[in-house]
Design a protein around this motif. Structure first.
Motif, PDB file in Angstrom:
ATOM      1  N   HIS A  71      -2.903 -11.568 -14.976  1.00  0.00           N
ATOM      2  CA  HIS A  71      -2.092 -12.224 -16.077  1.00  0.00           C
ATOM      3  C   HIS A  71      -0.961 -12.995 -15.608  1.00  0.00           C
ATOM      4  N   PRO A  72      -0.714 -14.305 -16.098  1.00  0.00           N
ATOM      5  CA  PRO A  72       0.534 -15.116 -15.648  1.00  0.00           C
ATOM      6  C   PRO A  72       1.724 -14.657 -15.896  1.00  0.00           C
ATOM      7  N   ASN A  73       1.688 -13.505 -16.890  1.00  0.00           N
ATOM      8  CA  ASN A  73       2.993 -13.099 -17.383  1.00  0.00           C
ATOM      9  C   ASN A  73       3.191 -11.732 -16.874  1.00  0.00           C
ATOM     10  N   VAL A  74       2.598 -11.017 -15.860  1.00  0.00           N
ATOM     11  CA  VAL A  74       3.068  -9.683 -15.250  1.00  0.00           C
ATOM     12  C   VAL A  74       3.324  -9.706 -13.792  1.00  0.00           C
ATOM     13  N   VAL A  75       4.450  -8.671 -13.727  1.00  0.00           N
ATOM     14  CA  VAL A  75       4.899  -8.594 -12.386  1.00  0.00           C
ATOM     15  C   VAL A  75       4.572  -7.158 -11.955  1.00  0.00           C
ATOM     16  N   VAL A  76       4.195  -6.435 -10.869  1.00  0.00           N
ATOM     17  CA  VAL A  76       4.112  -5.296 -10.506  1.00  0.00           C
ATOM     18  C   VAL A  76       5.078  -5.121  -9.332  1.00  0.00           C
ATOM     19  N   THR A  77       5.972  -3.811  -9.476  1.00  0.00           N
ATOM     20  CA  THR A  77       6.914  -3.696  -8.535  1.00  0.00           C
ATOM     21  C   THR A  77       6.603  -2.290  -7.907  1.00  0.00           C
ATOM     22  N   ARG A  78       6.879  -2.217  -6.527  1.00  0.00           N
ATOM     23  CA  ARG A  78       6.680  -1.277  -5.892  1.00  0.00           C
ATOM     24  C   ARG A  78       7.629  -0.958  -4.510  1.00  0.00           C
ATOM     25  N   THR A  79       7.637   0.328  -3.995  1.00  0.00           N
ATOM     26  CA  THR A  79       8.784   0.447  -3.185  1.00  0.00           C
ATOM     27  C   THR A  79       8.046   1.346  -1.999  1.00  0.00           C
ATOM     28  N   PHE A  80       8.750   1.264  -0.978  1.00  0.00           N
ATOM     29  CA  PHE A  80       8.622   1.888   0.409  1.00  0.00           C
ATOM     30  C   PHE A  80       9.360   3.242   0.244  1.00  0.00           C
ATOM     31  N   SER A  81      10.139   3.621  -0.743  1.00  0.00           N
ATOM     32  CA  SER A  81      11.338   4.748  -0.725  1.00  0.00           C
ATOM     33  C   SER A  81      10.570   5.878  -0.890  1.00  0.00           C
ATOM     34  N   LYS A  82       9.303   6.023  -1.745  1.00  0.00           N
ATOM     35  CA  LYS A  82       8.939   7.391  -2.135  1.00  0.00           C
ATOM     36  C   LYS A  82       7.768   7.941  -1.182  1.00  0.00           C
ATOM     37  N   ALA A  83       6.707   7.274  -1.407  1.00  0.00           N
ATOM     38  CA  ALA A  83       5.522   8.099  -0.446  1.00  0.00           C
ATOM     39  C   ALA A  83       5.759   7.713   0.883  1.00  0.00           C
TER      40      ALA A  83
END
Length: 366
Positions: free
Chosen positions: A215-227
């Protein structure tokens, strides 16, 4: 008498920013180990090789970080099987949220998000001069995606879907997200916040990366803070199609992700086996706590992160529960009027939690 000259005044939206309330640290008690269950932190020490990599990188503190985060981008590209130009890094997923508002919202534009959800959403939205449109959760503490779709209006520029939802715990299913995306106008950016993605064990989990690639209108964000346990180093990343990723990189803070943080993140990505083992341990503890709380009378929604949620809406009852936790040397995270979030920590901390008074005042544990 001379009047004082006028002092600088912040923008009106800055004065309206709600304060972020961090999780309280534990208070030391003689002869008792206190546990912090208020910030969704990883209870384990750094993954193998991470401390050594960070220590070596600290020796370069007199130099600026690699602004392009080239080693981290390459490691993420290899791990996620996406081209480098689909990636953007920041100081945690919170940093990405600020960048998203800065890149895509004019003053007065709207950002739709569930509520209650991540406490930083209204802060970042207001700081960027945008207007938050909070949409209440369902009775079972889930995103009401139908209501969120209906809340999209002419000024909507961004919609945030937090899965699993922090602080309540339920995750969105891929089928639900797909149906929702079909209703979102193509010019509206959908942010899929997957800060807790590694802990999800639901039957139809969201695949944020695949969704962003499709999808050209979707961004997924993730982090190294948790797992990954790098909460103290602040490293997050986004996956999106190149125009969106480029916009995020364009508004990023120069040299924002430190040399030490980049090195620790790269080393963490190389410790996959140890990571999965630790995540499985946290998930097993979470499921034990969830089942134990429900068996003893608590109305606990589904938990797909590294925390559980008790919907204690009465302030007096909430205060009593928090006080009983503190008496047991456990620090939890209350949200007055809504409930209390409890992180999954050490095994002993879980045992103490299950020994606290239940919803009727009786002990939860055996």
């Amino acid at each position: 008498m001379t009047e004082n000259p006028p002092a600088p005044v912040p923008r009106s939206n800055v004065l309206a920013i709600p304060a972020y309330v961090p999780g309280k640290p534990p208070v030391a008690r003689p002869g008792v180990t206190a546990y912090k269950l208020s910030s969704n932190e990883n209870p384990f020490p750094p993954l193998p090789g991470v401390l050594a990599a960070a220590t070596e990188a600290a020796g370069q503190m007199n130099r600026y970080p690699d602004m392009g985060a080239s080693a981290l981008y390459e490691a993420l590209s290899a791990r996620l099987d996406v081209p480098v130009d689909h990636l953007a890094t920041a100081t945690g997923s919170v940093g990405l949220l600020y960048q998203l508002v800065a890149a895509f919202c004019e003053p007065g534009d709207e950002v739709v998000h569930a509520w209650r959800s991540f406490e930083a959403y209204p802060i970042a939205v207001t700081a960027g001069g945008a207007v938050g449109v909070p949409v209440p959760l369902t009775v079972d503490a889930r995103h009401d995606l139908d209501a969120m779709a209906a809340a999209i209006g002419e000024r909507t520029r961004v919609v945030v879907v937090c899965t699993p939802n922090n602080p309540t715990g339920p995750a969105v299913a891929q089928a639900e997200l797909d149906a929702f995306l079909a209703r979102v106008p193509s010019h509206v950016l959908v942010v899929v916040d997957e800060a807790y993605v590694e802990f999800v064990r639901s039957p139809d989990p969201v695949d944020g990366v695949a969704t962003a690639l499709a999808h050209p209108n979707v961004v997924v964000t993730r982090t190294f803070s948790k797992a990954y346990g790098l909460a103290g180093f602040r490293v997050g990343y986004a996956v999106a199609q190149p125009p969106l990723a480029a916009a995020l990189r364009a508004v990023s803070l120069p040299f924002g992700v430190s040399t030490v943080a980049q090195a620790a993140a790269v080393a963490s990505l190389a410790a996959t086996d140890a990571l999965l083992e630790r995540v499985d341990t946290v998930v097993a503890r979470r499921d034990r706590v969830l089942a134990g709380l429900r068996e003893r009378g608590w109305d606990v929604p589904d938990a797909q992160g590294n925390f559980v949620w008790l919907p204690i809406t009465d302030p007096e009852h909430l205060g009593a529960f928090v006080a009983s936790a503190e008496e047991a040397a456990l620090v939890v995270r209350p949200f007055v009027g809504d409930g209390v979030r409890i992180s999954i920590g050490e095994e002993e901390a879980c045992d103490r939690l299950l020994a606290l008074p239940g919803p009727t005042g009786a002990p939860i544990g055996d």
